[in-house]
Design a protein around this motif. Structure first.
Motif, mmCIF file in Angstrom:
data_model
loop_
_atom_site.group_PDB
_atom_site.id
_atom_site.type_symbol
_atom_site.label_atom_id
_atom_site.label_comp_id
_atom_site.label_asym_id
_atom_site.label_seq_id
_atom_site.Cartn_x
_atom_site.Cartn_y
_atom_site.Cartn_z
ATOM 1 N N GLN A 99 0.834 -1.201 0.000
ATOM 2 C CA GLN A 99 0.000 0.000 0.000
ATOM 3 C C GLN A 99 0.870 1.253 0.000
ATOM 4 N N THR A 103 0.784 4.025 -2.881
ATOM 5 C CA THR A 103 0.429 5.408 -2.539
ATOM 6 C C THR A 103 1.512 6.385 -2.964
ATOM 7 N N ASP A 107 0.676 9.357 -5.480
ATOM 8 C CA ASP A 107 0.802 10.738 -5.018
ATOM 9 C C ASP A 107 2.065 11.431 -5.516
#
Length: 140
Positions: A99, A103, A107
């Motif tokens: 994760q 991410t 991002d």
């Protein structure tokens, strides 16, 4: 000693080593949620674990290869895939690493330590795969 008995001995020692390793290490898989979803259907649980055992090494290899190539969209894809399957079998520590990788790419954060995260994921995944094999033996 015949070839067959030698292979049996090696298989036994390998299983014994896996068992001893599991005793000495904190467990990384918790099947409680998966078992709660299907408490009366152990064949479903077994199938989920078999799929994880078959696919995760391939996905890990692909993820590592894509990291080495800096193919970040494919890294994100495989991290997402591994995250999902890890959380399904209760492999929380691995799921969190995948994760984090996903991410950071999504991002557009600093990606420089993704190889270190991958090394940690490989170590944890190796332990998870041993645990999955042990769980499968108990579900037979």
């Amino acid at each position: 000693m015949t070839h067959g008995s030698l292979l049996s001995c090696v298989a036994f020692l390998s299983s014994l080593y896996c068992f001893i390793s599991l005793i000495n290490l904190e467990k990384v898989i918790n099947l409680q949620n998966l078992m709660a979803v299907s408490p009366q259907n152990l064949s479903f649980v077994r199938e989920i674990l078999e799929v994880y055992l078959a696919n995760s090494p391939l996905d890990m290899a692909a993820l590592k290869e894509r990291i080495d190539e800096s193919d970040w969209e494919q890294v994100r894809y495989f991290a997402h895939k591994l995250k999902s399957s890890s959380f399904i079998i209760g492999f929380e520590s691995g799921g969190k690493i995948y994760q984090e990788i996903e991410t950071r790419i999504k991002d557009k954060e600093d990606l420089s330590d993704i190889p270190a995260l991958m090394d940690e994921a490989i170590s944890l995944c190796d332990r998870a795969l041993v645990e999955v094999k042990m769980h499968l033996k108990t579900l037979m």
